[in-house]
Design an enzyme around this catalytic site. Structure first.
Site, short mmCIF file in Angstrom:
data_model
loop_
_atom_site.label_atom_id
_atom_site.label_comp_id
_atom_site.label_asym_id
_atom_site.label_seq_id
_atom_site.Cartn_x
_atom_site.Cartn_y
_atom_site.Cartn_z
N GLN B 131 0.84 -1.20 0.00
CA GLN B 131 0.00 0.00 0.00
C GLN B 131 0.87 1.25 0.00
O GLN B 131 1.55 1.53 1.00
CB GLN B 131 -0.88 -0.01 1.26
CG GLN B 131 -1.73 1.23 1.45
CD GLN B 131 -2.42 1.22 2.81
OE1 GLN B 131 -1.89 0.72 3.79
NE2 GLN B 131 -3.62 1.78 2.86
N GLY B 132 0.82 2.01 -1.07
CA GLY B 132 1.60 3.24 -1.15
C GLY B 132 0.74 4.46 -0.89
O GLY B 132 0.30 5.15 -1.81
N SER B 134 1.12 6.62 2.60
CA SER B 134 1.81 7.63 3.42
C SER B 134 3.09 8.14 2.79
O SER B 134 3.81 7.40 2.11
CB SER B 134 2.17 7.04 4.78
OG SER B 134 1.04 6.51 5.40
N SER B 166 4.37 -0.98 4.25
CA SER B 166 4.56 -2.32 4.82
C SER B 166 4.85 -3.32 3.73
O SER B 166 4.15 -3.37 2.71
CB SER B 166 3.30 -2.76 5.58
OG SER B 166 3.08 -1.91 6.67
N GLU B 249 -9.40 -1.40 5.41
CA GLU B 249 -8.17 -1.58 6.18
C GLU B 249 -8.47 -1.48 7.67
O GLU B 249 -7.98 -2.27 8.48
CB GLU B 249 -7.13 -0.52 5.78
CG GLU B 249 -5.86 -0.63 6.61
CD GLU B 249 -4.79 0.38 6.22
OE1 GLU B 249 -5.09 1.31 5.44
OE2 GLU B 249 -3.66 0.23 6.71
N GLU B 377 -6.47 9.22 17.10
CA GLU B 377 -6.96 10.61 17.15
C GLU B 377 -7.71 10.96 15.87
O GLU B 377 -8.74 11.64 15.91
CB GLU B 377 -5.79 11.58 17.35
CG GLU B 377 -5.13 11.50 18.72
CD GLU B 377 -4.23 10.27 18.90
OE1 GLU B 377 -3.83 9.66 17.89
OE2 GLU B 377 -3.94 9.92 20.05
C1 LIG Z 1 3.15 -0.47 11.65
C2 LIG Z 1 2.75 0.51 10.62
C3 LIG Z 1 2.49 0.07 9.32
C4 LIG Z 1 2.15 0.98 8.33
N1 LIG Z 1 1.93 0.54 7.05
C5 LIG Z 1 1.66 1.44 6.07
C6 LIG Z 1 1.51 1.02 4.72
O1 LIG Z 1 1.62 -0.17 4.41
N2 LIG Z 1 1.28 1.92 3.78
C7 LIG Z 1 1.14 3.25 4.07
O2 LIG Z 1 0.92 4.02 3.16
N3 LIG Z 1 1.27 3.71 5.35
C8 LIG Z 1 1.54 2.82 6.34
N4 LIG Z 1 1.71 3.26 7.63
C9 LIG Z 1 1.67 4.69 7.88
C10 LIG Z 1 0.46 5.18 8.68
O3 LIG Z 1 -0.68 5.21 7.89
C11 LIG Z 1 0.82 6.56 9.25
O4 LIG Z 1 1.86 6.37 10.18
C12 LIG Z 1 -0.35 7.21 9.93
O5 LIG Z 1 -1.32 7.60 8.99
C13 LIG Z 1 0.07 8.44 10.76
O6 LIG Z 1 0.84 9.32 10.04
P1 LIG Z 1 2.25 9.86 10.60
O7 LIG Z 1 3.05 8.68 10.98
O8 LIG Z 1 2.80 10.79 9.62
O9 LIG Z 1 1.89 10.62 11.93
P2 LIG Z 1 1.37 12.15 12.08
O10 LIG Z 1 0.25 12.37 11.14
O11 LIG Z 1 2.51 13.07 12.00
O12 LIG Z 1 0.78 12.12 13.54
C14 LIG Z 1 1.57 12.33 14.74
C15 LIG Z 1 0.61 12.43 15.93
O13 LIG Z 1 -0.25 13.58 15.75
C16 LIG Z 1 -1.59 13.21 15.82
N5 LIG Z 1 -2.41 14.02 14.91
C17 LIG Z 1 -2.19 14.28 13.59
N6 LIG Z 1 -3.19 15.01 13.09
C18 LIG Z 1 -4.07 15.22 14.10
C19 LIG Z 1 -5.31 15.90 14.21
N7 LIG Z 1 -5.86 16.52 13.16
N8 LIG Z 1 -5.93 15.91 15.41
C20 LIG Z 1 -5.38 15.29 16.48
N9 LIG Z 1 -4.23 14.63 16.45
C21 LIG Z 1 -3.57 14.59 15.26
C22 LIG Z 1 -1.61 11.75 15.41
O14 LIG Z 1 -2.77 11.11 15.89
C23 LIG Z 1 -0.33 11.23 16.03
O15 LIG Z 1 -0.57 10.90 17.37
C24 LIG Z 1 2.04 2.36 8.64
C25 LIG Z 1 2.29 2.78 9.95
C26 LIG Z 1 2.65 1.88 10.92
C27 LIG Z 1 2.90 2.37 12.30
#
Ligand SMILES: Cc1cc2nc3c(=O)[nH]c(=O)nc-3n(C[C@H](O)[C@H](O)[C@H](O)COP(=O)(O)OP(=O)(O)OC[C@H]3O[C@@H](n4cnc5c(N)ncnc54)[C@H](O)[C@@H]3O)c2cc1C
Ligand SMILES: Cc1cc2nc3c(=O)[nH]c(=O)nc-3n(C[C@H](O)[C@H](O)[C@H](O)COP(=O)(O)OP(=O)(O)OC[C@H]3O[C@@H](n4cnc5c(N)ncnc54)[C@H](O)[C@@H]3O)c2cc1C
Lengths: 379, 392
Positions: B131-132, B134, B166, B249, B377
């Protein structure tokens, strides 16, 4: 069984909501409280409810009831919770009819269930003696005398005590407080000599009382079921009652929550509606999720009564414990999120927190039922 | 005998005969899951055998239509199959993002040709998807993604970077969100494209997790070619597809919240003992476990109720957000309790005495559940806005 309401049940829910909102809502509760009404409900409203057949909702058709089962009664109780309906559904229908049905002999059921289903007879349970629900600790004595018994002791938290024509008094005929064996259920008429019914006033402003029994004499056929052996039927009745009260709490919590969310959309501070602040939004969303879980558990438990599920005891304690927790949170958040106005008597939200705590307490609170849930789950 | 009972009897007999005994062992960790693909990771030789036998009947994806390689089972039959598999402890033959995420999106938004091309290899476990979504600057705020796709007539040229992808280093194909237009609002101009990870210009760099494994990657696209026939839906209208896929998902991830068969309370009693009344010795721990088990029971009932209501045409809005939020938080609670009940051995990281640190690694991995697929969140924001109607 599918965890879903049937068409018939959905219609019942609608009609209960309509009638209770119109005739037995928070406004009526407030009026009864302000008038210091001793009964705690309006007899003419009860007659209307009886006209719908609800007193007999869970009573088998063979005894003059509707035979809809407890899932149906649960839906009505949920609506009664939403509207804080001052009606004797809990005392007479949830407890009274259930105890007669679970414990009574064929003759007792034939004699009593039909008038109860018609709304003419009020029967209520007299169980609790101390500050907390502890049915095994029953100490009120019943001594065999001649062809009958004499009862000595006192009871509190008797729901709708002033309306009842008959009390189901749980008494000790053998053993010691702490034993679940040795308990007997007696039918005691309200006008029995030596019985004093005292009106009590709890925070929810509903009808409730305490009993004093000074050598009250009853005949042998006043025994409901078998001597010394009330426990199983009592226990099952209490499971059913707690599930019914969980349904009421679901209604109370849901209504308090919806009123609060409504307020969040109206009230402005800092130039915006307060519902736009994330600090409140997330708490509301978490509570919403908890309410959805609560709804599932209540429905599962109600269905377990009707299906004679062996899991009934554990589901009853699960449902009551969960709903105590969630109703407490929903009503506390209700006050908090209303700010100062939530503290005023004029505003209705306070009625919800008061009723919730009484229902939570009745027949075992969160602590009692979470402990029992764990015990029944093997730890 | 009703048709359903007949189906049950046949299914039972077939499973008895065809499910290898090793595939009836409980799943201990991620390595016990079979994901298929061109170069499958095989932990036990019976994994591909079991997958192939089930795939022949369409039972790797029982509810998909037969013409796309599924089993064509209705909800009742699928439930029977599930029950019969549970009866003998049969593992699911195949787990994949193709099944849980891409498939539902293609079934809803794909062309007939796309379904024919991509769904059967998913069912047979031949092609493994990643899945592409993030990017470094597009996590919770996914719609601000910037990976570019340039129109080159019959194909797109893709440049940019994804992150947290992932299994990108193990996957054969990717479903990818790209920007085909930057002129409108951020939700416009996003397109949903599919391409082969073996294409020239794709590089992946594994990232190590706190749990010690490296299941996800940084993924770079340098002039990667994606054929236009692999654009799903309309160009620039990919956001709706992306969101639809996310609901699937989330449901998959929230499944982690369902209570395991072993009661934590009983495990704790075995470890710490009970008092004369049968209650677990430490009353504080007992309370925490009881709260967890109560909520797990209520959560399980909610999963069933929402499923049953959907069948009856009643529905709960934003169910997937509620499940995602609650199920993952519940799973984290469960994992914290595993540490509390397990004690010193549960903190083991390596070595046979600690079973390779299975408990502590699962505990660490569970922290990602409330991040991946949209954080807790973000789910609460969705519930507050979409369900409760609270304003921005
Ligand atoms: C184990 C794992 C597997 C993954 N696999 C994939 C994958 O296969 N493909 C893919 O595309 N992505 C994948 N991801 C990515 C995942 O979708 C993102 O990590 C997730 O969407 C959060 O984005 P971020 O890490 O940039 O955190 P951020 O968006 O930077 O968030 C940081 C913190 O701020 C909080 N926050 C952000 N915005 C708000 C808001 N508006 N209100 C309140 N709080 C907020 C969040 O809840 C979090 O606690 C994976 C992540 C993990 C941990
Ligand atoms: C018992 C009692 C005695 C009092 N005595 C006095 C007194 O003697 N003199 C006097 O002047 N006042 C008095 N007050 C008033 C008191 O100070 C206010 O009630 C209080 O400041 C809250 O204001 P409010 O009631 O308008 O609630 P609101 O401001 O409308 O708040 C409603 C809800 O929204 C929340 N909220 C508001 N803004 C935000 C935000 N930015 N982010 C997140 N959440 C937000 C609040 O926390 C609350 O939960 C009294 C109040 C009480 C209850």
């Amino acid at each position: 069984m599918a965890l879903v309401l049937t068409e018939e049940q959905l219609m019942l829910k609608e009609s209960a909501a309509g009638l209770l909102a119109e005739k037995a809502g928070v406004a009526q509760l407030r009026a009864l409280r302000d008038a210091d009404d001793a009964l705690g409900f309006a007899p003419d409203v009860w007659r209307d409810i009886a006209g719908m057949g609800w007193p007999g909702i869970a009573i088998p058709e063979a005894y003059g009831g509707l035979g809809y089962g407890y899932t149906g009664l649960g839906l009505v109780l949920e609506q009664a919770g939403r509207h804080l309906s001052p009606v004797p559904l809990q005392s007479t229908v949830l407890l009274g009819a259930t105890l007669l049905n679970e414990l009574g002999s064929e003759a007792q059921k034939q004699a009593l269930l039909a008038p109860l289903a018609a709304g003419e007879l009020h029967v209520t349970l007299a169980l609790q003696e101390g500050p907390l629900h502890a049915p095994e600790d029953t100490a009120l004595r019943a001594e065999a005398e001649g062809a009958g018994y004499r009862l000595h002791g006192s009871k509190c938290l008797v729901l709708d005590a002033l309306a009842a024509q008959q009390f189901v008094v749980i008494a000790r005929t053998s053993g010691l407080p702490g034993d679940s064996a040795g308990l007997t259920a007696f039918l005691v008429p309200a006008d029995a000599a030596g019985l004093t019914v005292e009106r009590r006033s709890l925070v929810d402003a509903r009808g409730v009382g305490a009993l004093q029994l000074d050598a009250v004499q009853v005949p042998a056929d006043a025994v409901l079921g078998d001597v010394d052996a009330a426990w199983d039927g009592l226990s099952r009745s209490l499971d059913i009652a707690n599930i019914g009260l969980a349904a009421e709490l679901l209604g109370i919590a849901t209504e308090a929550f919806e009123r609060t969310v409504g307020y969040l959309k109206e009230r402005k501070q800092f130039g915006k509606v307060i519902g736009s602040f994330q600090g409140l939004q997330h708490r509301a969303a978490e509570l919403f999720a908890e309410l959805e879980l609560s709804r599932s558990l209540v429905l599962k438990a109600l269905q377990a009564i009707d299906a004679d599920d062996p899991q009934l005891p554990v589901l009853a304690s699960a449902a009551k414990a969960k709903l105590c927790e969630v109703a407490q949170r929903a009503t506390n958040e209700g006050i908090q999120m209303h700010g100062g106005i939530g503290m005023t008597d004029e505003y209705d939200i306070g009625f919800f927190i008061k009723r919730a705590r009484v229902v939570q307490h009745c027949f075992g609170d969160y602590n009692y039922h979470l402990d029992r849930f764990a015990r029944l789950s093997g730890f | 005998m009703s048709d359903l009972e007949k189906f049950r009897a046949e299914t039972r007999a077939w499973l008895e005969e065809n499910c290898p005994s090793a595939m009836r062992e409980p799943v201990r960790g991620f390595e016990d899951l079979y994901m298929g693909g061109r170069n499958p990771e095989v932990d036990h030789p019976d994994q591909p055998v079991w997958c192939q036998r089930m795939a022949e009947r369409g039972w790797t994806v029982p509810h998909w239509p037969r013409e796309y390689g599924g089993g064509g089972l209705n909800k009742e039959e699928a439930k029977v199959l599930q029950q019969e598999m549970a009866r003998i402890g049969a593992r699911r033959p195949l787990e994949s993002f193709g099944i849980s995420m891409l498939g539902p999106a293609l079934l809803k938004f794909g062309t007939e040709a796309q379904k024919q091309e991509h769904l059967p290899p998913i069912c047979r476990g031949e092609i493994r998807w990643c899945q592409g979504y993030s990017e470094p600057n597009a996590g919770s705020d996914l719609a601000s993604l910037q990976t570019r796709a340039e129109d080159r007539g019959d194909h797109y040229l893709i440049n940019g970077q994804k992150v947290w992808t992932s299994y990108a280093d193990k996957a054969d194909w990717i479903f990818c969100l790209v920007r085909t237009d930057n002129s409108g609002s951020k939700h416009e101009g996003i397109s949903f494209v599919l391409f082969d990870m073996a294409s020239e210009g794709v590089t992946t760099r594994p990232i190590k997790l706190i749990s010690g494994s490296s299941p996800f990657c940084e993924t770079f696209f340098d002039n990667v070619r994606a054929e236009k026939r692999n654009l799903v839906g309309e160009e620039g209208k990919g956001w709706a597809i992306a969101k639809y896929l996310l609901t699937h998902e989330r449901e998959m991830i929230s499944g982690f919240g369902t209570a395991p068969r072993t009661s934590l309370g009983s495990v704790a009693v075995d470890t710490f003992g009970a008092d004369a009344s049968g209650r677990l010795r430490n009353g504080i721990l007992r309370h925490t476990i009881a709260q967890y088990q109560l909520d797990a029971l209520a959560f399980g009932a909610t999963m069933s109720r929402v499923g049953d209501e959907a069948k009856a045409g009643q529905g709960l809005g934003a169910a997937s957000s509620i499940f995602k939020y609650y199920g993952t938080e519940l799973n984290k609670r469960r994992n914290e309790l595993n540490l509390a009940v397990g004690g010193e051995p549960a903190l083991g990281w390596d070595g046979d005495v600690y079973e390779g640190g299975a408990t502590s690694r699962d505990w660490l991995r569970s922290k990602g559940n409330s991040i991946e697929g949209g954080t807790s969140e973000v789910q609460l924001n969705i519930i507050a806005k979409r369900v409760l109607g609270l304003p921005d």
